[in-house]
Enzyme design. Structure first.
Site, PDB file in Angstrom:
ATOM      1  N   LEU A  84       0.849  -1.332   0.166  1.00 44.78           N
ATOM      2  CA  LEU A  84       0.002  -0.013   0.088  1.00 44.78           C
ATOM      3  C   LEU A  84       0.850   1.169  -0.099  1.00 44.78           C
ATOM      4  O   LEU A  84       1.853   1.204   0.537  1.00 44.78           O
ATOM      5  CB  LEU A  84      -0.886   0.079   1.351  1.00 44.78           C
ATOM      6  CG  LEU A  84      -1.875  -1.301   1.421  1.00 44.78           C
ATOM      7  CD1 LEU A  84      -2.523  -1.041   2.717  1.00 44.78           C
ATOM      8  CD2 LEU A  84      -2.997  -0.657   0.423  1.00 44.78           C
ATOM      9  N   GLU A 117     -10.043   1.066   7.961  1.00 44.93           N
ATOM     10  CA  GLU A 117      -9.799  -0.104   8.601  1.00 44.93           C
ATOM     11  C   GLU A 117      -8.627  -0.268   9.457  1.00 44.93           C
ATOM     12  O   GLU A 117      -7.471   0.413   8.823  1.00 44.93           O
ATOM     13  CB  GLU A 117      -9.688  -1.257   7.605  1.00 44.93           C
ATOM     14  CG  GLU A 117     -10.994  -1.444   6.550  1.00 44.93           C
ATOM     15  CD  GLU A 117     -10.998  -2.597   5.696  1.00 44.93           C
ATOM     16  OE1 GLU A 117      -9.820  -3.228   5.606  1.00 44.93           O
ATOM     17  OE2 GLU A 117     -11.416  -2.828   4.811  1.00 44.93           O
ATOM     18  N   LYS A 119      -5.102  -1.211  10.205  1.00 49.18           N
ATOM     19  CA  LYS A 119      -3.661  -1.797   9.670  1.00 49.18           C
ATOM     20  C   LYS A 119      -3.237  -2.709  10.581  1.00 49.18           C
ATOM     21  O   LYS A 119      -2.288  -2.349  11.408  1.00 49.18           O
ATOM     22  CB  LYS A 119      -2.939  -0.832   8.923  1.00 49.18           C
ATOM     23  CG  LYS A 119      -1.739  -1.395   8.258  1.00 49.18           C
ATOM     24  CD  LYS A 119      -1.006  -0.582   7.411  1.00 49.18           C
ATOM     25  CE  LYS A 119      -0.312  -1.080   6.057  1.00 49.18           C
ATOM     26  NZ  LYS A 119       1.056  -1.924   6.943  1.00 49.18           N
ATOM     27  N   LYS A 285      -9.892   2.449   2.110  1.00 49.03           N
ATOM     28  CA  LYS A 285     -10.183   1.959   0.903  1.00 49.03           C
ATOM     29  C   LYS A 285     -11.406   2.789   0.488  1.00 49.03           C
ATOM     30  O   LYS A 285     -12.488   3.127   0.936  1.00 49.03           O
ATOM     31  CB  LYS A 285     -10.409   0.637   1.007  1.00 49.03           C
ATOM     32  CG  LYS A 285      -9.216   0.034   1.532  1.00 49.03           C
ATOM     33  CD  LYS A 285      -9.740  -1.628   1.906  1.00 49.03           C
ATOM     34  CE  LYS A 285      -8.440  -2.404   2.548  1.00 49.03           C
ATOM     35  NZ  LYS A 285      -8.902  -3.587   3.130  1.00 49.03           N
ATOM     36  N   CYS A 434      33.103   4.906  -9.195  1.00 55.28           N
ATOM     37  CA  CYS A 434      33.105   4.966  -7.712  1.00 55.28           C
ATOM     38  C   CYS A 434      32.732   3.743  -7.107  1.00 55.28           C
ATOM     39  O   CYS A 434      31.651   2.926  -7.482  1.00 55.28           O
ATOM     40  CB  CYS A 434      32.021   6.139  -7.320  1.00 55.28           C
ATOM     41  SG  CYS A 434      31.968   6.264  -5.432  1.00 55.28           S
TER      42      CYS A 434
HETATM   43  P1  AMP Z   1       2.954  -2.274   3.420  1.00 51.76           P
HETATM   44  O1  AMP Z   1       3.354  -3.976   3.571  1.00 51.76           O
HETATM   45  O2  AMP Z   1       3.400  -1.650   4.738  1.00 51.76           O
HETATM   46  O3  AMP Z   1       3.107  -1.862   2.218  1.00 51.76           O
HETATM   47  O4  AMP Z   1       1.571  -2.836   3.815  1.00 51.76           O
HETATM   48  C1  AMP Z   1       0.537  -3.386   3.126  1.00 51.76           C
HETATM   49  C2  AMP Z   1       0.153  -4.574   3.923  1.00 51.76           C
HETATM   50  O5  AMP Z   1      -0.686  -4.195   4.941  1.00 51.76           O
HETATM   51  C3  AMP Z   1      -0.852  -5.254   3.337  1.00 51.76           C
HETATM   52  O6  AMP Z   1       0.066  -6.196   2.358  1.00 51.76           O
HETATM   53  C4  AMP Z   1      -1.233  -6.041   4.296  1.00 51.76           C
HETATM   54  O7  AMP Z   1      -0.492  -7.138   4.533  1.00 51.76           O
HETATM   55  C5  AMP Z   1      -1.355  -5.362   5.448  1.00 51.76           C
HETATM   56  N1  AMP Z   1      -2.670  -4.585   5.896  1.00 51.76           N
HETATM   57  C6  AMP Z   1      -3.001  -4.906   7.337  1.00 51.76           C
HETATM   58  N2  AMP Z   1      -4.383  -4.509   7.466  1.00 51.76           N
HETATM   59  C7  AMP Z   1      -4.750  -4.161   6.333  1.00 51.76           C
HETATM   60  C8  AMP Z   1      -6.170  -3.945   5.717  1.00 51.76           C
HETATM   61  N3  AMP Z   1      -7.124  -3.685   6.591  1.00 51.76           N
HETATM   62  N4  AMP Z   1      -6.192  -3.693   4.382  1.00 51.76           N
HETATM   63  C9  AMP Z   1      -5.048  -4.010   3.578  1.00 51.76           C
HETATM   64  N5  AMP Z   1      -3.802  -4.260   3.916  1.00 51.76           N
HETATM   65  C10 AMP Z   1      -3.699  -4.326   5.237  1.00 51.76           C
END
Ligand code: AMP
Length: 681
Positions: A84, A117, A119, A285, A434
């Site tokens: 994300l 939601e 995270k 979202k 370099c």
């Molecule tokens: P990042 O890995 O930091 O880029 O974050 C993306 C990850 O957040 C996704 O791959 C999911 O594993 C995690 N995630 C946790 N909660 C949510 C949620 N409610 N919706 C979507 N992704 C989530």
């Protein structure tokens, strides 16, 4: 005991354990206790130890549960599992919403429903249900290909083996996060740094019985593929998930304005410690699934979602020294080496000081006591200096005027966009020689989004570099790995594994290959644009080599590619002017199996057509029209040439110059109406 009798006893036990495995893994219906199972397993292993002639493919020494063990099988995700993009401030969220509105061409009065939601800070997993039955569970892996961890996922008690209630699609992929609750983590905290590590480690255990001992849980929030869905919004989907037997977060809200979004952010951040699992931010979202579909994806993340990270955990430490690191693009980054400190479960010993101006502005010095903060995976930062603790003899930090590696005079480039000098100091590295930069390039080359060579991480590259085993990227493929036997930490098995992963990495898509070259301004997104345009590495290399010739046609060809601008072309030119780079690229082309960029197989009226859009359109945004055209196999250009097939002209503010050029060159001009007709065909 006679040999035959021993064999009979042994095979009886093997058959017995196999029945238990089948009941447990295939039918989700364990018939004996874990204790009894473990005892049987030990009996078999003891027999094998005592009588060397006993061998079976189904021995628990060789199998993981009901399946043959070995590495986890790799399986391609039907729809990539991406990450994300991150937001850290209200402005970032406002910006996100603006982009969504523009892309969908929604006017300002239209209320867009945003679902917020938590995270969940765990490990993502994908579950495939066929006719309601859990058939396959995958890890995210590199986002494109995951690992088959079905058996381990089946040990998690709140993952239903079968979807409850009778109404469900025949085929659906449900995504979510595997986590350990804070309460459960307390009992195992001596073994792992934090709950996320614990969840990740146990999920990838080879022995599902070991996984089963760790109190993993699953929370569902995402949709992969689905055949015929009955829900139209993310909130409806989450409701449905609950009915099917999944745990879904309790902290869900739908908002339509930034004020409510921000209030919710503050509220949830304050409540953070009360939530039973680790939460590192909020995911917003677009609630409407049809909008999500239209918005689609940009390189690594969806356009329809963003993660608003919580302000991080803070800690206090002392700067032991300030070191200057030279990055892949020559950027000199000052890094504070800290007295190691535990910040939110992670030991921090480095923090970035960004650049020379930043050090000067904040007067950060060696020996200073500082407050540091970390947010998620972001590099820890220094947020304040405690001047009262500064020793009287402390001196201002003097930023070097020479590259610490090659000793060339450093530069600050003039940025033609901002019309100012860049804040970043760089090693000019005019000859691409370099050593610090070369080493960083190697790290970039093997990294996850490039060649993705497992077992060849940053530390191993440092190690190989120091031993002068590799210098240029192609050396990796010519290296006789048997030489590693001489070095500590390299056994037969790790050498074989590395050989295999190097070999595996040779098959690579064109966009990844272009990205792996580490050309400045050619990140993942631009590498994709170039791959899409050139399609084969041969064509790409041929034209890049000609960028520096007097024939301006090649340069113009680059200018016409939508998304490629002056800075990209400048650096491509510089890169391909260098003889050593030419050797690197041509060697790599010989050594690797670079796949042509796959265009849509299905033929459409737009397949292979070269199209330019100008002006604004009534029904869709120009960005969305471009994405639709690309998905139908067209190539989008930004400048007209004889080769252009269509100029599509929006009703508002089209560029007259483009229309005139099209007329002069006999390029077909389409109005929005004409375009819609083609689309409706
Ligand atoms: P990042 O890995 O930091 O880029 O974050 C993306 C990850 O957040 C996704 O791959 C999911 O594993 C995690 N995630 C946790 N909660 C949510 C949620 N409610 N919706 C979507 N992704 C989530």
């Amino acid at each position: 005991m006679e040999k035959e009798k021993i064999k009979a006893l042994y095979f009886d036990k093997i058959a017995e354990i196999n029945d238990y495995n089948k009941a447990y893994y295939d039918q989700d219906n364990p018939v004996i206790s874990d204790y009894k199972y473990d005892r049987l397993k030990i009996e078999i292993l003891n027999l094998e130890k005592k009588y060397k002639f006993l061998k079976s493919k189904l021995s628990p020494a060789k199998t993981v549960g009901y399946k043959v063990s070995g590495k986890f099988n790799k399986i391609k995700h039907k729809i990539p599992m991406l990450s994300l993009s991150n937001a850290f401030s209200e402005n970032d969220i406002v910006d996100f919403l603006k982009k969504v509105r523009n892309f969908l061409k929604l006017n300002n009065d239209y209320k867009i429903d945003i679902i917020a939601e938590p995270k969940v800070d765990g490990i993502s997993a994908s579950l495939h249900y066929v006719n309601g039955q859990l058939k396959l569970g995958l890890s995210r892996g590199d986002g494109i290909t995951g690992e088959d961890i079905t058996l381990n996922l089946k040990t998690i008690r709140n993952i239903p083996a079968r979807l409850r209630s009778s109404k469900f699609p025949d085929n659906i992929e449900i995504r979510g996060e595997v986590y350990i609750s804070k309460k459960d983590f307390k009992n195992i905290s001596n073994k792992f740094a934090n709950p996320r590590n614990a969840a990740g480690g146990s999920l990838r255990q080879k022995d599902p019985f070991e996984t089963k001992k760790i109190p993993l849980q699953f929370i569902a929030y995402g949709l992969g593929f689905v055949k015929e869905k009955s829900f139209k919004t993310q909130s409806e989907y989450l409701e449905q998930l609950k009915k099917w037997g999944f745990k879904v977060s309790q902290h869900l809200n739908v908002f339509t304005n930034i004020k409510d979004i921000m209030n919710n952010y503050i509220e949830l951040e304050n409540k953070r410690s009360e939530i039973e699992y680790d939460v590192d931010g909020i995911v917003y979202k677009i609630n409407n699934l049809n909008f999500q579909k239209r918005l689609g994806y940009i390189s690594n993340s969806p356009r329809w979602a963003i993660a608003h990270k919580f302000s991080s955990t803070k800690g206090i430490s002392k700067i032991l020294s300030i070191e200057i690191q030279v990055g892949r693009t020559g950027a000199l980054t000052p890094v504070a080496k800290l007295q190691p400190v535990n910040v939110g479960g992670v030991i921090i010993s480095n923090a970035t000081l960004h650049n020379e101006d930043e050090i000067r502005r904040r007067d950060v010095r060696e020996g200073d006591v500082v407050t540091i903060q970390r947010a998620g995976d972001v590099i820890p930062q220094i947020i304040s200096v405690d001047i009262s603790k500064r020793s009287p003899g402390s001196k201002k930090f003097i930023f070097p005027n020479k590259c610490p590696s090659c000793h060339l005079k450093v530069v600050k480039e003039f940025n033609s966009n901002t019309k100012k000098k860049d804040a970043i100091t760089r090693c000019p590295d005019p000859n691409y020689s370099c050593q610090a930069i070369l080493k960083e390039k190697l790290k970039h080359f093997v990294s996850k989004d490039a060649l993705n060579i497992e077992g060849l991480g940053k530390k191993v590259i440092d190690n190989f570099w120091n031993k002068e085993l590799i210098k240029y990227t192609y050396d990796i493929f010519n290296l006789d790995l048997n030489i590693l036997k001489k070095f500590d930490g390299w056994g037969e098995k790790s050498i074989i594994n590395l050989k295999n992963s190097i070999n595996k990495s040779k098959k690579i898509s064109l966009d990844r290959f272009i990205f792996s070259l580490g050309i400045r301004h050619i990140g993942q997104e631009n590498a994709k644009v170039l791959a899409k345009y050139f399609q084969s590495v041969k064509k790409f290399f041929e034209i890049c080599k000609k960028l520096n010739t007097d024939n301006k046609n090649y340069l113009n060809e680059f200018y016409s590619i939508d998304g490629i601008g002056i800075s990209q072309i400048d650096y491509l030119k510089k890169f391909f002017l260098n003889k050593q780079n030419l050797i690197v690229v041509s060697n790599l082309i010989n050594l690797l199996d670079i796949e042509n960029y796959k265009l849509l197989v299905k033929k459409t009226p737009l397949s292979g057509k070269l199209i330019i859009f100008t002006g604004a359109f009534e029904n869709n945004s120009r960005s969305e029209l471009k994405v639709i055209a690309e998905n139908l196999g067209a190539k989008i250009l930004s400048n007209i040439s004889k080769k252009t097939d269509f100029l599509v002209v929006g009703s508002q503010k089209p560029t007259t110059r483009k229309i005139n050029e099209a007329k002069n060159l006999n390029v077909k001009i389409l109005t929005e109406k004409d375009w819609n007709k083609i689309m409706n065909k």
